[in-house]
Design a protein around this motif. Structure first.
Motif, PDB file in Angstrom:
ATOM      1  N   ASN A 141      -7.877  -3.833 -23.226  1.00  0.00           N
ATOM      2  CA  ASN A 141      -6.904  -3.707 -22.144  1.00  0.00           C
ATOM      3  C   ASN A 141      -6.201  -2.364 -22.263  1.00  0.00           C
ATOM      4  OD1 ASN A 141      -7.422  -6.254 -21.114  1.00  0.00           O
ATOM      5  ND2 ASN A 141      -5.863  -7.232 -22.358  1.00  0.00           N
ATOM      6  N   ARG A 188     -11.806  -5.716 -14.845  1.00  0.00           N
ATOM      7  CA  ARG A 188     -10.737  -6.365 -14.088  1.00  0.00           C
ATOM      8  C   ARG A 188      -9.482  -5.493 -14.110  1.00  0.00           C
ATOM      9  NH1 ARG A 188     -10.992 -12.003 -13.124  1.00  0.00           N
ATOM     10  NH2 ARG A 188     -12.951 -12.930 -13.835  1.00  0.00           N
ATOM     11  N   ASN A 216      -5.444  -6.200 -13.859  1.00  0.00           N
ATOM     12  CA  ASN A 216      -4.383  -7.224 -13.875  1.00  0.00           C
ATOM     13  C   ASN A 216      -4.934  -8.640 -13.853  1.00  0.00           C
ATOM     14  OD1 ASN A 216      -2.548  -5.097 -13.815  1.00  0.00           O
ATOM     15  ND2 ASN A 216      -2.383  -5.160 -11.585  1.00  0.00           N
ATOM     16  N   THR A 217      -6.077  -8.858 -14.450  1.00  0.00           N
ATOM     17  CA  THR A 217      -6.742 -10.159 -14.620  1.00  0.00           C
ATOM     18  C   THR A 217      -7.230 -10.807 -13.321  1.00  0.00           C
ATOM     19  OG1 THR A 217      -4.773 -11.617 -14.484  1.00  0.00           O
ATOM     20  CG2 THR A 217      -5.259 -10.587 -16.637  1.00  0.00           C
ATOM     21  N   ASP A 218      -6.689 -10.405 -12.169  1.00  0.00           N
ATOM     22  CA  ASP A 218      -7.032 -11.111 -10.931  1.00  0.00           C
ATOM     23  C   ASP A 218      -7.892 -10.311  -9.965  1.00  0.00           C
ATOM     24  OD1 ASP A 218      -5.072  -9.314 -10.347  1.00  0.00           O
ATOM     25  OD2 ASP A 218      -3.820 -10.671  -9.186  1.00  0.00           O
ATOM     26  N   THR A 219      -8.112  -9.019 -10.229  1.00  0.00           N
ATOM     27  CA  THR A 219      -8.932  -8.191  -9.348  1.00  0.00           C
ATOM     28  C   THR A 219     -10.199  -7.788 -10.085  1.00  0.00           C
ATOM     29  OG1 THR A 219      -6.987  -7.310  -8.204  1.00  0.00           O
ATOM     30  CG2 THR A 219      -9.043  -6.089  -7.966  1.00  0.00           C
ATOM     31  N   VAL A 220     -11.331  -8.332  -9.643  1.00  0.00           N
ATOM     32  CA  VAL A 220     -12.617  -8.010 -10.252  1.00  0.00           C
ATOM     33  C   VAL A 220     -13.253  -6.860  -9.479  1.00  0.00           C
ATOM     34  CG1 VAL A 220     -14.907  -8.882 -10.839  1.00  0.00           C
ATOM     35  CG2 VAL A 220     -12.924 -10.408 -10.958  1.00  0.00           C
ATOM     36  N   ASN A 261      -0.519  -0.820 -14.117  1.00  0.00           N
ATOM     37  CA  ASN A 261      -1.606  -1.784 -14.004  1.00  0.00           C
ATOM     38  C   ASN A 261      -2.305  -1.906 -15.348  1.00  0.00           C
ATOM     39  OD1 ASN A 261      -1.933  -2.601 -11.044  1.00  0.00           O
ATOM     40  ND2 ASN A 261      -1.800  -0.383 -10.889  1.00  0.00           N
ATOM     41  N   LYS A 304      -1.201  -2.219  -4.026  1.00  0.00           N
ATOM     42  CA  LYS A 304      -2.289  -3.151  -3.738  1.00  0.00           C
ATOM     43  C   LYS A 304      -3.633  -2.462  -3.962  1.00  0.00           C
ATOM     44  CE  LYS A 304       0.245  -5.851  -0.286  1.00  0.00           C
ATOM     45  NZ  LYS A 304       0.285  -6.304   1.143  1.00  0.00           N
TER      46      LYS A 304
END
Length: 253
Positions: free
Chosen positions: A32, A53, A55-59, A75, A109
């Motif tokens: 990370n 990834r 922030n763990t949620d955007t692949v 980020n 975003k």
């Protein structure tokens, strides 16, 4: 991890901060890494086979192009083996010279950004930079009657130690007009960009500081009230503490 940056051609230098390639080998250990807020927008292309990834949620899917809106927070990027990316980092207002996008709706975003023509150029080889220069020169549109370029240059030259009032008076603008220009061309108000640029200067000093230099001295030198003020701003824009920045702990900034 191999991060290589390249300068854009001179006719694009006012808008594009850098092109870059980012690659990790097959034996690279996943990690990370923090990417600091910088007030910039970026387009980045996954030309490898991996799925890092953010922030763990955007692949980040192979074969896709992504647009990162103006960054005002840090980020966390999960780097993995076998990654290959091509990126274009625009100066705070630079994206507006090439694309008509509502930047105020994209602050902090990351969205998919399909551009088949741009993707057709995305090969890491000796001709990459020339292809990108040619592509963006073909898209360049003049920002007419906007003082955004000299205004942002003033903020950078001052290292973030300048007031909104000073900028408004210098460029003969009302504060309301100044804010409207920033929201349109950058997505954030001038006060936020000033804070980010000041933070970047403090982060640079922290990374280069000798052990004898105190946090208070760095705070004073970069325009903060005291070391507590500096620590709060560093945590806000980097996601880590000043001591972690000083140790260069897993930073991509």
């Amino acid at each position: 991890m191999k991060l290589t940056e390249y300068k854009a051609g001179k006719n694009l230098a006012s808008y594009i901060d850098a092109y870059y390639t980012l690659e990790t080998g097959l034996l690279y250990q996943p990690a990370n890494r923090q990417v600091f807020a910088d007030g910039c927008t970026e387009i980045f292309i996954n030309v490898g086979n991996s799925r890092p990834r953010i922030n763990t949620d955007t692949v980040l899917v192979p074969g896709n192009i992504y647009l990162g809106g103006t960054m005002t927070v840090s980020n966390t990027v999960r780097s993995v083996p076998g990654s290959r990316f091509i990126g274009i980092r625009f100066k705070p207002f630079g994206l507006s010279a090439f694309y008509n996008i509502p930047l105020d709706e994209l602050v902090d975003k990351i969205i998919e950004f399909p551009d088949k023509e741009l993707y057709s150029l995305a090969e890491i080889d000796d001709g990459l930079i020339n292809r990108l220069d040619h592509f963006f020169l073909g898209k360049l549109k003049l920002i007419k009657h906007s003082p955004i370029i000299p205004i942002t240059e003033t903020i950078f030259l001052s290292k973030g130690m300048v007031s909104v009032d000073y900028i408004a008076k210098t460029y003969n603008l009302s504060i309301r007009t100044l804010e409207r220009i920033f929201i349109k061309d950058i997505g954030i108000p001038p006060t936020e960009l000033i804070k980010i640029i000041r933070f970047k200067q403090s982060a640079n000093k922290l990374q280069q500081a000798e052990s004898a230099i105190t946090l208070l001295k760095i705070a004073i030198d970069t325009g903060y009230y005291d070391h507590a003020h500096l620590s709060r701003e560093v945590k806000k824009y980097s996601g880590i503490t000043p001591s972690q920045i000083a140790r260069n702990d897993n930073c991509l900034s």
